[in-house]
Design a protein around this motif. Structure first.
Motif, PDB file in Angstrom:
ATOM      1  N   PRO A   1       0.907  -0.849   0.215  1.00 44.24           N
ATOM      2  CA  PRO A   1       0.092   0.367   0.216  1.00 44.24           C
ATOM      3  C   PRO A   1       1.093   1.238  -0.065  1.00 44.24           C
ATOM      4  N   ILE A   2      -0.135   2.445  -0.754  1.00 39.21           N
ATOM      5  CA  ILE A   2       1.308   3.588  -0.374  1.00 39.21           C
ATOM      6  C   ILE A   2       0.559   4.837   0.214  1.00 39.21           C
ATOM      7  N   VAL A   3       1.311   4.570   1.211  1.00 36.38           N
ATOM      8  CA  VAL A   3       0.390   5.544   2.517  1.00 36.38           C
ATOM      9  C   VAL A   3       1.518   6.943   2.296  1.00 36.38           C
ATOM     10  N   SER A   4       0.969   8.297   2.255  1.00 35.60           N
ATOM     11  CA  SER A   4       1.320   9.067   2.205  1.00 35.60           C
ATOM     12  C   SER A   4       0.487  10.152   2.544  1.00 35.60           C
ATOM     13  N   GLU A   5       0.681  11.547   2.230  1.00 35.62           N
ATOM     14  CA  GLU A   5      -0.328  13.053   2.521  1.00 35.62           C
ATOM     15  C   GLU A   5      -0.964  12.447   1.168  1.00 35.62           C
ATOM     16  N   LYS A   6      -0.197  12.101  -0.084  1.00 39.90           N
ATOM     17  CA  LYS A   6      -1.680  12.977  -0.515  1.00 39.90           C
ATOM     18  C   LYS A   6      -2.825  11.206  -0.836  1.00 39.90           C
ATOM     19  N   ALA A   7      -1.811  10.110  -0.966  1.00 40.34           N
ATOM     20  CA  ALA A   7      -2.349   9.018  -0.447  1.00 40.34           C
ATOM     21  C   ALA A   7      -3.931   8.816   0.506  1.00 40.34           C
TER      22      ALA A   7
ATOM     23  N   LYS B   1     -11.018  12.182   0.234  1.00 39.64           N
ATOM     24  CA  LYS B   1     -12.002  13.025  -0.872  1.00 39.64           C
ATOM     25  C   LYS B   1     -13.461  11.760  -1.618  1.00 39.64           C
ATOM     26  N   HIS B   2     -12.126  10.769  -2.271  1.00 36.85           N
ATOM     27  CA  HIS B   2     -12.453  10.176  -2.812  1.00 36.85           C
ATOM     28  C   HIS B   2     -12.863   8.635  -2.844  1.00 36.85           C
ATOM     29  N   ASN B   3     -12.809   7.904  -1.452  1.00 34.61           N
ATOM     30  CA  ASN B   3     -13.141   7.072  -0.761  1.00 34.61           C
ATOM     31  C   ASN B   3     -12.078   6.613  -2.036  1.00 34.61           C
ATOM     32  N   GLN B   4     -10.803   6.590  -2.288  1.00 30.75           N
ATOM     33  CA  GLN B   4      -9.662   5.331  -2.576  1.00 30.75           C
ATOM     34  C   GLN B   4      -9.203   5.089  -1.873  1.00 30.75           C
ATOM     35  N   VAL B   5      -7.905   3.975  -2.657  1.00 29.61           N
ATOM     36  CA  VAL B   5      -6.865   3.590  -1.594  1.00 29.61           C
ATOM     37  C   VAL B   5      -5.656   3.283  -2.972  1.00 29.61           C
ATOM     38  N   LEU B   6      -4.719   3.718  -1.908  1.00 35.52           N
ATOM     39  CA  LEU B   6      -3.161   3.750  -3.332  1.00 35.52           C
ATOM     40  C   LEU B   6      -2.840   2.289  -3.157  1.00 35.52           C
ATOM     41  N   PHE B   7      -2.218   1.758  -4.778  1.00 36.58           N
ATOM     42  CA  PHE B   7      -1.666   0.319  -3.870  1.00 36.58           C
ATOM     43  C   PHE B   7      -0.338   0.381  -5.281  1.00 36.58           C
ATOM     44  N   LYS B   8       0.777  -0.289  -4.687  1.00 36.35           N
ATOM     45  CA  LYS B   8       2.075   0.027  -5.325  1.00 36.35           C
ATOM     46  C   LYS B   8       1.725  -1.724  -6.600  1.00 36.35           C
ATOM     47  N   VAL B   9       1.663  -2.017  -7.440  1.00 41.69           N
ATOM     48  CA  VAL B   9       1.852  -2.934  -7.623  1.00 41.69           C
ATOM     49  C   VAL B   9       2.661  -3.627  -9.155  1.00 41.69           C
ATOM     50  N   LEU B  10       2.642  -5.150  -9.099  1.00 45.55           N
ATOM     51  CA  LEU B  10       3.244  -5.079 -10.301  1.00 45.55           C
ATOM     52  C   LEU B  10       3.191  -4.652 -12.005  1.00 45.55           C
ATOM     53  N   ARG B  11       3.991  -4.172 -12.605  1.00 44.86           N
ATOM     54  CA  ARG B  11       4.814  -3.322 -13.571  1.00 44.86           C
ATOM     55  C   ARG B  11       3.730  -4.221 -14.932  1.00 44.86           C
ATOM     56  N   ASP B  12       2.921  -5.182 -15.032  1.00 47.67           N
ATOM     57  CA  ASP B  12       2.429  -6.513 -15.912  1.00 47.67           C
ATOM     58  C   ASP B  12       0.965  -6.310 -15.735  1.00 47.67           C
TER      59      ASP B  12
END
Length: 104
Positions: A18-24, A30-41
């Protein structure tokens, strides 16, 4: 769910972190979204199926961003950071993601 048509072993490897930052955090509130770092393919349907399988939530949509690695100096040599693929996972209304692994 859509996890049926994908290999479960592959889905377990799609999400790297998971990406945990101020922007995330701001996007999550605000948008009920979650950020993840995922495989490039990884594809959008695979990311959706992986999140639904691992966290038992319903995903509305997935947006992805490919970030090129920065060129940096390491000592006297030039190097490059790894390229990263980020997934913005939008959850359906009323859904919440719990990273602690405990059932609500």
């Amino acid at each position: 769910m859509s996890a049926v048509k994908f290999d479960e072993g592959r889905l377990m490897q799609i999400l790297l972190a998971p990406i945990v930052s101020e922007k995330a955090t701001a996007v999550a509130e605000k948008h009920n979204q979650v950020l993840f770092k995922v495989l490039r393919d990884a594809t959008k349907p695979e990311i959706k199926a992986a999140v639904e399988l691992l966290f038992k939530v319903e995903v509305d949509k997935v947006s992805v961003v490919n970030v090129k690695g920065k060129t940096k100096r390491f000592g006297g040599r030039l190097g490059r950071r790894d390229h990263v693929r980020k997934a913005y996972v939008c959850l359906k209304p009323g859904q919440e993601l719990n990273f602690s692994g405990e059932a609500a």
